[in-house]
Design an enzyme around this catalytic site. Structure first.
Site, mmCIF file in Angstrom:
data_model
loop_
_atom_site.group_PDB
_atom_site.id
_atom_site.type_symbol
_atom_site.label_atom_id
_atom_site.label_comp_id
_atom_site.label_asym_id
_atom_site.label_seq_id
_atom_site.Cartn_x
_atom_site.Cartn_y
_atom_site.Cartn_z
ATOM 1 N N LYS A 80 -15.241 4.161 -24.531
ATOM 2 C CA LYS A 80 -14.233 3.385 -24.015
ATOM 3 C C LYS A 80 -13.767 4.273 -22.781
ATOM 4 C CE LYS A 80 -10.005 0.925 -25.055
ATOM 5 N NZ LYS A 80 -9.105 0.513 -26.030
ATOM 6 N N SER A 155 -7.875 -4.506 -26.776
ATOM 7 C CA SER A 155 -8.423 -3.925 -25.509
ATOM 8 C C SER A 155 -9.809 -3.328 -25.177
ATOM 9 C CB SER A 155 -7.090 -2.714 -25.059
ATOM 10 O OG SER A 155 -7.450 -1.687 -26.035
ATOM 11 N N SER A 179 -7.065 -3.271 -31.036
ATOM 12 C CA SER A 179 -8.193 -3.204 -30.267
ATOM 13 C C SER A 179 -9.568 -2.933 -30.404
ATOM 14 C CB SER A 179 -7.801 -2.281 -29.093
ATOM 15 O OG SER A 179 -6.648 -2.871 -28.384
HETATM 16 N N1 GLN Z 1 -3.255 -6.030 -28.316
HETATM 17 C C1 GLN Z 1 -2.210 -4.779 -28.785
HETATM 18 C C2 GLN Z 1 -1.546 -4.428 -27.502
HETATM 19 O O1 GLN Z 1 -1.615 -5.099 -26.693
HETATM 20 C C3 GLN Z 1 -2.916 -3.567 -29.303
HETATM 21 C C4 GLN Z 1 -3.811 -2.968 -28.258
HETATM 22 C C5 GLN Z 1 -4.383 -1.841 -28.570
HETATM 23 O O2 GLN Z 1 -4.762 -1.935 -29.937
HETATM 24 N N2 GLN Z 1 -4.757 -1.002 -28.043
HETATM 25 O O3 GLN Z 1 -0.934 -3.581 -27.713
#
Ligand code: GLN
Length: 478
Positions: A80, A155, A179
């Site tokens: 990532k 994400s 994420s």
């Molecule tokens: N969707 C969650 C957020 O927007 C989690 C994101 C993540 O785990 N990096 O914060």
């Protein structure tokens, strides 16, 4: 067809040792296939041909000399783009870091390559890992390989998509509130959030430091467990990395869940799309038939998790993102004439809307007068949520639940409604706040043929039981 179709970490290893193919050949074929297929999904932001071929040749040389080529020998994998790679562009999917070349590798990256893993490229994600759909990337959204008009989740959308698309065998993502698990469930693959502290965060771009985790994606529990084995364990460069010994995860993959007590939290089944609930309950029945004992449990503070998470994570994000100011890492506004203007204009031009929203929310909840009312209260709620899990684990060995209330949604569907987007994390955020291991394993498809994920959560540092349950389910269901 992809050169990686049907391959796993183990089958690549035996293919190399039996001289059916070389690591260099596999890397070349994968790079060519990824280059041709990537326009369909936009999952890779950068392909790293030179670096991939160099590692692959080293693996081939070791095999030729009869040396152990490592646990990930010749495995094409992706990382990532919030995880630093020395000399290889790392953008965090932000305009601000569009040209950023890190001077060092993340510890997880070093360990992957030491084990013979071949980094094919860096994957798209939401900007600074903030989002649930991968639509917050400055380089455009990722399309879900299972249904190209839908999001892959976020994400870590790109890291999930490359595995589902067969342009990598496994990948690394990061999880702060869901994420890894949510994109894994949307793309029909396996994704693991280890215990907080299990994997070093050195070289992971900080979003919310008390919640950030690096974790693996794979098509099978075994591949994900093998990848975690390689990256887990104490690292002197991250003071929060745990000294706890790392057990042999794959030894637990024996299909035996007889007598394992599995909790079913009633709070996780409200407001669930019926199709999703049906798939999850069918998976619970499979586990019951395998001899697991299913127990109804309660996690009473679940309802407060989203509110607490979006206070804690924005507070930490507002501090962590302060460093992107045009001075050291980032592109710099060309229009600015004074120092104050440079900070302001660089940040105004560089950050996307979601990052700006979080910086403002975070600065607000930390400001004088609001700190106690918001931040401190959210920390207390976080403790209560952790206590819910601790108490539940006095009764059961593992908890199973849905990952997301609904399957992959259409691109554009929730993009203008941040609250609806935040609500999609409702079942993943609790595990993140508690810092316990949790994973998503595929559990069938909806009537529209969209993948559903089964979430498995266990006690701190008990990834072994989590993998045991996931693997037993996977064997019985497929
Ligand atoms: N969707 C969650 C957020 O927007 C989690 C994101 C993540 O785990 N990096 O914060």
């Amino acid at each position: 067809m992809s050169p990686l179709h049907g391959l796993t970490i183990d089958s690549i290893r035996s293919g190399l040792l039996e001289k059916k193919f070389s690591a260099e050949e596999l890397a070349k074929q994968t790079l060519a296939y990824a280059e041709a297929e990537n326009p369909k999904t936009n999952a890779y932001l950068t392909l790293s041909s030179e670096r991939a071929l160099k590692t692959a040749r080293e693996v081939d040389a070791k095999i030729a000399k009869g040396e152990d080529p490592g646990a990930l020998a010749g495995v094409p994998l992706a990382v990532k783009d919030v995880i630093l790679t020395r000399g290889l562009r790392t953008t965090c999917a932000s305009k601000l870091l569009a040209n950023y070349i890190p001077p060092y590798d993340a510890t997880a990256v070093i360990r992957l390559e030491q084990a013979g893993g071949v980094i094919v490229g860096k994957t798209n994600c939401d900007e600074f890992a903030m989002g649930s759909s991968n639509e917050n990337s400055a380089f455009g959204p990722v399309r879900n390989p299972v249904a190209l008009d839908r999001v892959p989740g976020g994400s870590s959308g790109g890291s999930a998509a490359v595995v589902a698309q067969d342009t990598a065998v496994v990948s690394l993502g990061s999880d702060t509130g869901g994420s890894i698990r949510q994109p894994a469930s949307f793309c029909g693959i396996t994704g693991v959030t280890p215990t907080y502290g299990r994997v070093s965060r050195y070289g992971l771009t900080a979003f919310a430091s008390s919640l950030d985790h690096i974790g693996p994606f794979g098509k099978t529990t075994r591949d994900a467990a093998t990848l975690l084995q390689v990256i887990a364990g104490r690292d002197e460069m991250d003071a929060t990395s745990a000294a706890a010994p790392v057990p042999d995860y794959t030894a637990a993959l024996d299909g035996n869940v007889k007598g394992v007590k599995i909790g079913l939290p009633s709070e996780y089944f409200d407001g669930l799309a019926s199709d999703t609930g049906d798939r999850v309950m069918a998976a619970v029945e499979v586990l019951r038939k395998l001899g697991a004992e299913i127990v109804d449990i309660h996690l009473p503070h679940t309802a407060y998790a989203i509110a607490a998470y979006y206070i804690v994570c924005t507070a930490e994000a507002s501090a962590n993102l302060a460093r992107y100011d045009g001075v050291r890492y980032t592109t710099r506004s060309a229009e600015a004439h004074t120092l104050a203007e440079m900070y302001r204009m660089t940040r105004d031009e560089g950050f996307g809307d979601e990052c700006k929203r979080r910086i403002m929310l975070g600065a607000y909840v930390l400001s004088t007068g609001y700190y106690d009312a918001y931040y401190l209260k959210a920390q207390r709620v976080r403790n209560l949520i952790t206590r819910d899990f601790t108490q539940a684990f006095e009764q059961v060995n593992a908890i199973v639940a849905p990952v997301s209330p609904f399957p992959a949604f259409k691109i554009g569907e929730k993009v203008n409604d941040p609250v609806a987007m935040y609500l999609s994390d409702i079942y993943t955020i609790t595990g993140s706040l508690a810092g316990i291991p949790c994973m998503s394993v595929p559990c069938g498809r909806t009537r529209e043929n969209l993948p559903v994920g089964l979430q498995i959560l266990t006690r701190h540092f008990d990834e072994t039981t989590m993998f045991r349950v996931a693997h037993a389910y996977e064997m019985a269901a497929n």
